[in-house]
Motif scaffolding. Sequence first.
Motif, PDB file in Angstrom:
ATOM      1  N   MET A  85       0.834  -1.203   0.000  1.00 28.63           N
ATOM      2  CA  MET A  85       0.000   0.000   0.000  1.00 28.63           C
ATOM      3  C   MET A  85       0.868   1.253   0.000  1.00 28.63           C
ATOM      4  O   MET A  85       0.541   2.241  -0.673  1.00 28.63           O
ATOM      5  N   LEU A  86       1.983   1.210   0.728  1.00 32.81           N
ATOM      6  CA  LEU A  86       2.903   2.345   0.722  1.00 32.81           C
ATOM      7  C   LEU A  86       3.413   2.599  -0.697  1.00 32.81           C
ATOM      8  O   LEU A  86       3.387   3.727  -1.187  1.00 32.81           O
ATOM      9  N   LYS A  87       3.858   1.549  -1.368  1.00 39.61           N
ATOM     10  CA  LYS A  87       4.397   1.704  -2.721  1.00 39.61           C
ATOM     11  C   LYS A  87       3.312   2.151  -3.692  1.00 39.61           C
ATOM     12  O   LYS A  87       3.544   3.004  -4.564  1.00 39.61           O
ATOM     13  N   HIS A  88       2.103   1.594  -3.540  1.00 39.61           N
ATOM     14  CA  HIS A  88       0.986   1.979  -4.409  1.00 39.61           C
ATOM     15  C   HIS A  88       0.638   3.458  -4.207  1.00 39.61           C
ATOM     16  O   HIS A  88       0.336   4.175  -5.169  1.00 39.61           O
ATOM     17  N   GLY A  89       0.713   3.906  -2.952  1.00 37.34           N
ATOM     18  CA  GLY A  89       0.444   5.311  -2.658  1.00 37.34           C
ATOM     19  C   GLY A  89       1.503   6.238  -3.215  1.00 37.34           C
ATOM     20  O   GLY A  89       1.215   7.380  -3.584  1.00 37.34           O
ATOM     21  N   GLN A  90       2.734   5.768  -3.276  1.00 38.79           N
ATOM     22  CA  GLN A  90       3.818   6.581  -3.827  1.00 38.79           C
ATOM     23  C   GLN A  90       3.764   6.651  -5.349  1.00 38.79           C
ATOM     24  O   GLN A  90       4.085   7.679  -5.940  1.00 38.79           O
ATOM     25  N   LYS A  91       3.357   5.549  -5.987  1.00 30.26           N
ATOM     26  CA  LYS A  91       3.436   5.450  -7.439  1.00 30.26           C
ATOM     27  C   LYS A  91       2.114   5.731  -8.161  1.00 30.26           C
ATOM     28  O   LYS A  91       2.103   6.333  -9.229  1.00 30.26           O
ATOM     29  N   ILE A  92       0.992   5.276  -7.602  1.00 30.94           N
ATOM     30  CA  ILE A  92      -0.295   5.321  -8.315  1.00 30.94           C
ATOM     31  C   ILE A  92      -1.332   6.167  -7.573  1.00 30.94           C
ATOM     32  O   ILE A  92      -1.843   7.160  -8.093  1.00 30.94           O
ATOM     33  N   CYS A  93      -1.647   5.792  -6.355  1.00 32.64           N
ATOM     34  CA  CYS A  93      -2.696   6.490  -5.595  1.00 32.64           C
ATOM     35  C   CYS A  93      -2.073   7.656  -4.830  1.00 32.64           C
ATOM     36  O   CYS A  93      -2.111   7.731  -3.598  1.00 32.64           O
ATOM     37  N   THR A  94      -1.498   8.574  -5.580  1.00 30.61           N
ATOM     38  CA  THR A  94      -0.807   9.724  -5.004  1.00 30.61           C
ATOM     39  C   THR A  94      -1.811  10.736  -4.449  1.00 30.61           C
ATOM     40  O   THR A  94      -2.988  10.737  -4.825  1.00 30.61           O
ATOM     41  N   TRP A  95      -1.304  11.613  -3.582  1.00 30.37           N
ATOM     42  CA  TRP A  95      -2.186  12.622  -2.994  1.00 30.37           C
ATOM     43  C   TRP A  95      -2.732  13.541  -4.077  1.00 30.37           C
ATOM     44  O   TRP A  95      -3.932  13.786  -4.141  1.00 30.37           O
ATOM     45  N   ARG A  96      -1.849  14.040  -4.918  1.00 30.05           N
ATOM     46  CA  ARG A  96      -2.286  14.884  -6.027  1.00 30.05           C
ATOM     47  C   ARG A  96      -2.374  14.034  -7.293  1.00 30.05           C
ATOM     48  O   ARG A  96      -1.513  13.206  -7.553  1.00 30.05           O
ATOM     49  N   ALA A  97      -3.401  14.251  -8.070  1.00 28.70           N
ATOM     50  CA  ALA A  97      -3.563  13.615  -9.382  1.00 28.70           C
ATOM     51  C   ALA A  97      -3.292  12.117  -9.351  1.00 28.70           C
ATOM     52  O   ALA A  97      -2.387  11.622 -10.023  1.00 28.70           O
ATOM     53  N   PRO A  98      -4.077  11.349  -8.596  1.00 30.59           N
ATOM     54  CA  PRO A  98      -3.883   9.897  -8.591  1.00 30.59           C
ATOM     55  C   PRO A  98      -4.100   9.312  -9.992  1.00 30.59           C
ATOM     56  O   PRO A  98      -4.948   9.788 -10.740  1.00 30.59           O
ATOM     57  N   LYS A  99      -3.327   8.293 -10.319  1.00 30.39           N
ATOM     58  CA  LYS A  99      -3.364   7.691 -11.659  1.00 30.39           C
ATOM     59  C   LYS A  99      -4.439   6.605 -11.707  1.00 30.39           C
ATOM     60  O   LYS A  99      -4.159   5.408 -11.896  1.00 30.39           O
ATOM     61  N   CYS A 100      -5.691   7.031 -11.571  1.00 30.55           N
ATOM     62  CA  CYS A 100      -6.812   6.093 -11.487  1.00 30.55           C
ATOM     63  C   CYS A 100      -6.937   5.216 -12.730  1.00 30.55           C
ATOM     64  O   CYS A 100      -7.382   4.071 -12.642  1.00 30.55           O
ATOM     65  N   GLU A 101      -6.534   5.766 -13.871  1.00 33.30           N
ATOM     66  CA  GLU A 101      -6.725   5.033 -15.131  1.00 33.30           C
ATOM     67  C   GLU A 101      -5.885   3.769 -15.208  1.00 33.30           C
ATOM     68  O   GLU A 101      -6.201   2.851 -15.982  1.00 33.30           O
ATOM     69  N   VAL A 102      -4.825   3.670 -14.412  1.00 27.59           N
ATOM     70  CA  VAL A 102      -3.983   2.468 -14.447  1.00 27.59           C
ATOM     71  C   VAL A 102      -4.004   1.719 -13.112  1.00 27.59           C
ATOM     72  O   VAL A 102      -3.197   0.822 -12.886  1.00 27.59           O
TER      73      VAL A 102
END
Length: 235
Positions: free
Chosen positions: A198-215
Motif C-alpha cells: 500500500m505504501l508503494k501503491h500510494g507513492q506510485k499510483i494512488c498519489t495525494w495529487r492527481a492519482p493515476k486512477c486510469e492504471v
Amino acid sequence: MADAQQQLPPAEKIWQVHIRLNEVFGHLSGHPRRDPMRELISTMLSHRTTHANEEKAYFQMLEKFPTWEEVINAPVDELTEALAPAEFPGAKALNIQKALKIIQVDHPDYNLDFLREMEVETAMDWLMALPGVGLKTATLVLLFNFHKPVFPVDTHVHRISQRVGLIGAKVTHEKAHQILLDLLPKDALVLYNLHRHMLKHGQKICTWRAPKCEVCVLQNLCNYYAEVRSKGIDQ
C-alpha cells in the motif's frame, strides 16, 4: 450503477486489495530491512520528513556521534544541527536523547531483542512510553523486526484506505490502525506485505495529487474512483 466489487464488505475488499497489490509488487519475505535500533531511531526521524532526508539526518548524526552513548551526551545544539535534514530537528534531538537514556538503563547494549518475547500489547506499551514514539513508529518496529501482528498506518495506507472505502473520511490514523487490523488475519507476513504494498501503491499510483486512477488495479474496488467517474471527471 456501482460495480459489485466496489460494494464488497470491508473484510472482503481489503483482502482483494492485498491479492491485487501482491500480484503487482510481488510477495515479500518479511526479512527486516534494518536492525531494531536503526528502525526505531530512523522512524522517529521520519515524521513529516521524506525518506531521503530521514536517511541523510540519520547518517549525519552517526557520522558526528558514532555511538549511542555519544548521541546521548552530545550538546543538543550540535545534535540538532546534525539532524537538520529532518523536520523539527530540535524536538527530535531531545526525544532521541531521552529515549536512548531510557533504553540504556535496562539495556545498556541497546539491544531491543527482548521485545520479541513480549506480548503485542506489552511491547506496544513499552515502545510508546518512549519520548517521540507514537503508534506508527511502535507498529513499524514490531512488525518489521519482530513479526508481531500489527498494522502500521502511514499517510499512504490511510489515504488508500479512505479512497477505497475501508475506513470513513473522518477516521484518524490512530483509529484506522485497529479498524484495519480487525479486518485482516493476524498473520504478520500478510500484514507486512499489505503495508509495504500500500505504501508503494500510494507513492506510485494512488498519489495525494492527481492519482493515476486510469492504471490502478484497485479501480473497480474504489469508492473514490466510482464517485469521480460518476461525475464525469475521470482521470
